[in-house]
Write a protein that holds these residues in place. Structure first.
Motif, short mmCIF file in Angstrom:
data_model
loop_
_atom_site.label_atom_id
_atom_site.label_comp_id
_atom_site.label_asym_id
_atom_site.label_seq_id
_atom_site.Cartn_x
_atom_site.Cartn_y
_atom_site.Cartn_z
N GLU A 237 -63.30 -29.80 44.37
CA GLU A 237 -64.60 -29.17 44.60
C GLU A 237 -65.49 -29.19 43.35
O GLU A 237 -66.69 -29.46 43.44
CB GLU A 237 -64.41 -27.73 45.07
CG GLU A 237 -63.80 -27.60 46.47
CD GLU A 237 -62.29 -27.67 46.49
OE1 GLU A 237 -61.69 -27.47 47.57
OE2 GLU A 237 -61.68 -27.93 45.41
N VAL A 238 -64.91 -28.91 42.18
CA VAL A 238 -65.75 -28.85 40.98
C VAL A 238 -66.22 -30.23 40.56
O VAL A 238 -67.29 -30.37 39.96
CB VAL A 238 -65.02 -28.15 39.81
CG1 VAL A 238 -64.78 -26.69 40.12
CG2 VAL A 238 -63.73 -28.85 39.46
N MET A 239 -65.46 -31.26 40.89
CA MET A 239 -65.90 -32.61 40.56
C MET A 239 -67.06 -33.05 41.45
O MET A 239 -67.99 -33.71 40.98
CB MET A 239 -64.72 -33.59 40.65
CG MET A 239 -63.78 -33.44 39.47
SD MET A 239 -62.49 -34.69 39.44
CE MET A 239 -61.42 -34.04 40.71
N ILE A 240 -67.02 -32.66 42.71
CA ILE A 240 -68.15 -32.94 43.60
C ILE A 240 -69.39 -32.17 43.13
O ILE A 240 -70.50 -32.71 43.07
CB ILE A 240 -67.80 -32.57 45.05
CG1 ILE A 240 -66.69 -33.50 45.59
CG2 ILE A 240 -69.04 -32.63 45.94
CD1 ILE A 240 -67.08 -34.95 45.70
N ALA A 247 -64.23 -37.83 45.21
CA ALA A 247 -63.27 -37.24 44.28
C ALA A 247 -61.96 -36.96 45.01
O ALA A 247 -61.89 -36.97 46.23
CB ALA A 247 -63.82 -35.94 43.68
N SER A 248 -60.94 -36.73 44.24
CA SER A 248 -59.64 -36.33 44.78
C SER A 248 -59.18 -35.09 44.01
O SER A 248 -59.66 -34.84 42.90
CB SER A 248 -58.63 -37.47 44.63
OG SER A 248 -58.45 -37.80 43.26
N SER A 249 -58.39 -34.25 44.57
CA SER A 249 -57.72 -34.45 45.84
C SER A 249 -58.05 -33.24 46.71
O SER A 249 -57.71 -32.12 46.34
CB SER A 249 -56.22 -34.56 45.58
OG SER A 249 -55.45 -34.49 46.71
N PRO A 250 -58.73 -33.45 47.87
CA PRO A 250 -59.26 -32.32 48.65
C PRO A 250 -58.25 -31.24 48.99
O PRO A 250 -58.58 -30.07 49.01
CB PRO A 250 -59.78 -33.01 49.92
CG PRO A 250 -60.12 -34.39 49.47
CD PRO A 250 -59.10 -34.74 48.44
N HIS A 251 -57.00 -31.62 49.26
CA HIS A 251 -55.99 -30.63 49.62
C HIS A 251 -54.92 -30.52 48.54
O HIS A 251 -53.80 -30.09 48.81
CB HIS A 251 -55.35 -31.00 50.96
CG HIS A 251 -56.34 -31.06 52.09
ND1 HIS A 251 -56.97 -29.94 52.58
CD2 HIS A 251 -56.85 -32.12 52.78
CE1 HIS A 251 -57.80 -30.29 53.55
NE2 HIS A 251 -57.75 -31.60 53.68
#
Length: 259
Positions: A237-240, A247-251
């Protein structure tokens, strides 16, 4: 397709009378508890106060760092490693061919009828964007550069550790002026931490975020500079939010190629 190691075990390529003790740095091993799913190189050995050895492992073909008790590891002889590498390379080649085929088909579908004949005559399919790829692992960069070449993508790869990437990314962007920036490496949630929204609980996410911010100082437009960033278990989230397109990794999952 899976990555083939388990199939090798079933066929007797891995297993049998293979050494399971006295492992040393540089040995190629597979983990019994994971059904011999991935080949690793031993990169370090940690011995505790009870003289128990824990081996630090790096994937030979897949991007993963792990640790394992010595008792769970099977040493794989060089000739068997070479057999596996040949199978793995064939699978990579197959994937690349499919990507090129799909790229060509998508391009033709996007053309108007008037442009179609010209394009077929000129053998022109458009220019993929130029890539600048930063990563701390030289072996991984070499693999990526080979695949970029197979895909006819102009690419520059630089060996830069995660913590050094924010310091040099601006200079490298000005030097190479890429269309696509890729920031990769290793990351993880620090052992014993369970607050996933605290960036200090991640090993390298803060460096990816700093690098993204530096890159956006160079080019704010997310269309003019496309940024891919992150690694296994990174704080997605912070990279987006910082300006990455992808970005990775959503989960917080391990990002491992399964073919």
């Amino acid at each position: 397709m899976d990555n083939g190691v388990s199939d090798f075990y079933k066929m007797g390529v891995i297993g049998g009378n293979i050494l399971m003790t006295n492992l040393k740095i540089g040995d190629i091993v597979a983990r019994k508890s994971y059904d011999y799913d991935i080949l690793f190189k031993v990169t370090d050995i940690v011995v505790d106060e009870n003289n128990k050895r824990t081996l630090i492992l790096k994937g030979t073909n897949l991007r993963i760092i792990a640790d394992s008790p010595e008792s769970d590891l099977t040493k794989v002889p060089l000739n068997k490693v070479n057999q596996f590498n040949k199978v793995f390379s064939k699978k990579i080649t197959h994937i690349v061919k499919n990507i090129l085929k799909e790229r060509k088909e998508n391009y033709y579908r996007s053309l108007t009828r008037s442009a179609l004949e010209y394009s077929r005559d000129s053998n022109h399919f458009g220019r993929p964007g130029k890539v600048l790829h930063l990563d701390g692992d030289g072996e991984y960069i070499d693999v990526c550069l080979k695949v970029y070449e197979q895909l006819d993508i102009e690419a520059v790869g630089k060996i830069v550790s995660e913590e050094e990437q924010p310091k040099v990314v601006g200079k490298l962007l000005r030097e190479y002026n890429p269309d696509i920036l890729i920031l990769t490496g290793h990351d993880s949630i620090i052992k014993g931490k369970d607050d996933f929204v605290d960036i200090s609980n991640y090993k390298n996410s803060k460096y990816f975020v700093e690098s993204i911010k530096e890159a956006r100082k160079y080019e704010p437009s997310m269309d003019e500079l496309v940024i891919f960033a992150g690694a296994c278990q990174s704080f997605f989230e912070v990279m987006i939010e910082a300006g990455a397109n992808y970005a990775s990794s959503p989960h917080r999952t391990l990002v491992i190629c399964r073919m």
